[in-house]
Design an enzyme around this catalytic site. Structure first.
Site, PDB file in Angstrom:
ATOM      1  N   GLY A  46       0.837  -1.196   0.000  1.00  0.00           N
ATOM      2  CA  GLY A  46       0.000   0.000   0.000  1.00  0.00           C
ATOM      3  C   GLY A  46       0.867   1.239   0.000  1.00  0.00           C
ATOM      4  O   GLY A  46       2.022   1.202   0.445  1.00  0.00           O
ATOM      5  N   GLN A  51       3.484   9.913   0.587  1.00  0.00           N
ATOM      6  CA  GLN A  51       4.764   9.192   0.704  1.00  0.00           C
ATOM      7  C   GLN A  51       5.687   9.467  -0.488  1.00  0.00           C
ATOM      8  O   GLN A  51       6.889   9.207  -0.400  1.00  0.00           O
ATOM      9  CB  GLN A  51       4.535   7.690   0.870  1.00  0.00           C
ATOM     10  CG  GLN A  51       3.883   7.332   2.220  1.00  0.00           C
ATOM     11  CD  GLN A  51       3.654   5.847   2.346  1.00  0.00           C
ATOM     12  OE1 GLN A  51       2.645   5.339   1.900  1.00  0.00           O
ATOM     13  NE2 GLN A  51       4.604   5.143   2.934  1.00  0.00           N
ATOM     14  N   CYS A  99       6.045  -0.241   7.061  1.00  0.00           N
ATOM     15  CA  CYS A  99       5.707   0.915   6.228  1.00  0.00           C
ATOM     16  C   CYS A  99       6.914   1.263   5.367  1.00  0.00           C
ATOM     17  O   CYS A  99       8.044   1.274   5.865  1.00  0.00           O
ATOM     18  CB  CYS A  99       5.346   2.092   7.129  1.00  0.00           C
ATOM     19  SG  CYS A  99       4.934   3.591   6.233  1.00  0.00           S
ATOM     20  N   LEU A 100       6.669   1.576   4.089  1.00  0.00           N
ATOM     21  CA  LEU A 100       7.782   1.926   3.200  1.00  0.00           C
ATOM     22  C   LEU A 100       8.478   3.208   3.659  1.00  0.00           C
ATOM     23  O   LEU A 100       9.632   3.434   3.302  1.00  0.00           O
ATOM     24  CB  LEU A 100       7.266   2.089   1.763  1.00  0.00           C
ATOM     25  CG  LEU A 100       6.728   0.798   1.109  1.00  0.00           C
ATOM     26  CD1 LEU A 100       6.136   1.104  -0.263  1.00  0.00           C
ATOM     27  CD2 LEU A 100       7.814  -0.262   1.002  1.00  0.00           C
ATOM     28  N   HIS A 141      -4.181   2.012   8.011  1.00  0.00           N
ATOM     29  CA  HIS A 141      -2.774   2.454   8.021  1.00  0.00           C
ATOM     30  C   HIS A 141      -2.576   3.562   6.973  1.00  0.00           C
ATOM     31  O   HIS A 141      -1.973   4.601   7.252  1.00  0.00           O
ATOM     32  CB  HIS A 141      -1.878   1.236   7.727  1.00  0.00           C
ATOM     33  CG  HIS A 141      -0.425   1.554   7.518  1.00  0.00           C
ATOM     34  ND1 HIS A 141       0.568   1.057   8.328  1.00  0.00           N
ATOM     35  CD2 HIS A 141       0.211   2.306   6.577  1.00  0.00           C
ATOM     36  CE1 HIS A 141       1.741   1.502   7.903  1.00  0.00           C
ATOM     37  NE2 HIS A 141       1.553   2.250   6.829  1.00  0.00           N
ATOM     38  N   GLU A 142      -3.112   3.331   5.766  1.00  0.00           N
ATOM     39  CA  GLU A 142      -2.932   4.321   4.687  1.00  0.00           C
ATOM     40  C   GLU A 142      -3.723   5.592   4.967  1.00  0.00           C
ATOM     41  O   GLU A 142      -3.263   6.701   4.675  1.00  0.00           O
ATOM     42  CB  GLU A 142      -3.331   3.720   3.342  1.00  0.00           C
ATOM     43  CG  GLU A 142      -2.559   2.472   2.918  1.00  0.00           C
ATOM     44  CD  GLU A 142      -1.046   2.660   2.917  1.00  0.00           C
ATOM     45  OE1 GLU A 142      -0.572   3.799   2.749  1.00  0.00           O
ATOM     46  OE2 GLU A 142      -0.333   1.659   3.108  1.00  0.00           O
ATOM     47  N   HIS A 145      -1.806   7.967   6.990  1.00  0.00           N
ATOM     48  CA  HIS A 145      -0.831   8.767   6.221  1.00  0.00           C
ATOM     49  C   HIS A 145      -1.457  10.070   5.723  1.00  0.00           C
ATOM     50  O   HIS A 145      -0.808  11.107   5.691  1.00  0.00           O
ATOM     51  CB  HIS A 145      -0.330   7.983   5.005  1.00  0.00           C
ATOM     52  CG  HIS A 145       0.774   7.019   5.298  1.00  0.00           C
ATOM     53  ND1 HIS A 145       1.995   7.414   5.779  1.00  0.00           N
ATOM     54  CD2 HIS A 145       0.848   5.670   5.155  1.00  0.00           C
ATOM     55  CE1 HIS A 145       2.786   6.347   5.918  1.00  0.00           C
ATOM     56  NE2 HIS A 145       2.105   5.275   5.554  1.00  0.00           N
TER      57      HIS A 145
END
Ligand code: NI
Length: 174
Positions: A46, A51, A99-100, A141-142, A145
């Site tokens: 995701g 990001q 997470c990236l 989670h997204e 962000h």
């Protein structure tokens, strides 16, 4: 289409609150393509637009890619524009999140196990659906962000500081 750099902590851009997409246009779809390219290149499931430094309420996700060894190239990309979520249960589901933007750090976060999800698809059509399991975890989670919140913000201050220090160290070594 382009692979873009994914921002990592402690980049202050990640703390920005993203704004709604006013109209879903070809420009939005180009952003989505870049987000998917960047997500796949980084082996993520995701990604939120912030990001890659774009403060718009756009999320991409693929929960099927790489899951079935007999179909390694199978992809099922999904897009969520201007998402709204409402918990449908008090039950919390624990998941070891990563997470990236916080590479190589994983820790358990508990989130509502089932949510109602409202969003626009990449053609601008409104969609309402329910999410549970990994889908519910990932979309929440997204969503975080988009509000400038990272999964490590749900951890203790000590764990959060350790995570940021670790990412700094990994980045320096790279
Ligand atoms: Ni993330």
């Amino acid at each position: 289409m382009a692979i873009r750099d994914i921002l990592t902590v402690p980049d202050p851009v990640l703390k920005q609150v993203s704004r709604d997409v006013e109209a879903v246009t070809d420009e939005t779809r180009a952003l989505i393509e870049d987000m998917l390219d960047s997500m796949y290149a980084a082996n993520g499931i995701g990604l939120a637009a912030i990001q890659i430094g774009v403060p718009q309420r756009v999320i991409v996700m693929d929960l099927e890619w790489g899951r079935d060894e007999s179909k390694p190239d199978h992809r099922a990309p999904r897009t969520f524009i201007n998402p709204r979520i409402t918990p449908l249960t008090d039950e919390l589901s624990p998941y070891e999140e990563g997470c990236l933007s916080v590479p190589e750090v994983y820790d358990e976060v508990k989130r509502p196990a089932r949510v109602k999800l409202e969003y626009l698809d990449q053609d601008g059509n409104p969609v309402v659906e329910e999410a549970d399991g990994l889908f519910a975890t990932c979309i929440q989670h997204e969503m975080d962000h988009l509000n400038g919140v990272l999964f490590i913000d749900h951890l203790s201050r000590l764990k959060r500081e350790r995570a940021v220090a670790r990412v700094r160290k990994v980045r320096r070594a790279a």
